[in-house]
Write a protein that holds these residues in place. Structure first.
Motif: not given
Length: 181
Positions: A2-3, A87-89, A128-131
């Motif tokens: 991560r950055d 995070d994105e995919k 992911l849906d719960q997020l």
């Protein structure tokens, strides 16, 4: 990976909210700043050491970072995913992990060697849906002094994963000190 700027800012954010509850006395801003810096240095050294051992090479840097599944047994021992990709995919990142490490090899539950079992996909999709509308913490920006120290102390992390140290140009930063406690 991560950055490093985000890792550091996130570490400071967490430390400013939590460390006061876990210590016998409230640590100073300088102490927390130094602790987060040292934590990053220790973690990147340990990662590079352990990744080198996993790959059976004298240096992990020899391998450097690739985001494609390896074809030889050595390159299939370690997979590195950028946090932004995860995070994105997330499902694509999981497919890359399963494919690179060949976790489905010989498993009839997998549609192909590069995929993952449907039960894993369902569990990850439910999570992911719960997020839902989860929002990441808003992080304080770094001032010129903090960015300069970070670039110097975490230079190995910046270079190992190809992150740009010029993101925080000193002349563009506010001169005030970052206060997080």
């Amino acid at each position: 990976h991560r950055d490093p700027y985000v890792i550091f800012r996130s570490g400071l954010n967490m430390a400013s909210k939590y460390y006061g509850y876990a210590a016998l006395s409230t640590p100073s801003s300088e102490d927390v700043f130094e602790y987060v810096l040292r934590q990053g240095e220790v973690l990147v050294r340990a990662y590079i050491r352990d990744a080198s051992r996993i790959l059976g090479r004298s240096s992990w840097i020899d391998k450097f970072v690739t985001n494609s599944p390896g074809t030889d047994a050595v390159s299939r021992r370690l997979v590195e995913i950028a946090f932004t990709d995860l995070d994105e995919k997330p499902l694509e990142a999981l497919t890359l992990i399963y494919g690179t490490l060949r976790l489905c090899e010989g498993d009839e539950r997998c549609a192909s060697v590069g995929s993952f079992p449907p039960v894993v996909e369902r569990a990850v999709s439910r999570y992911l849906d719960q997020l839902g509308a989860f929002k990441k913490n808003a992080l304080a920006e770094l001032d010129a002094d903090a960015a300069g120290v970070l670039k110097k102390r975490w230079r190995q992390l910046f270079s190992a994963f190809g992150y740009d140290t010029r993101r925080y140009r000193l002349e563009d930063l506010a001169p005030q000190r970052l206060v997080f406690l």
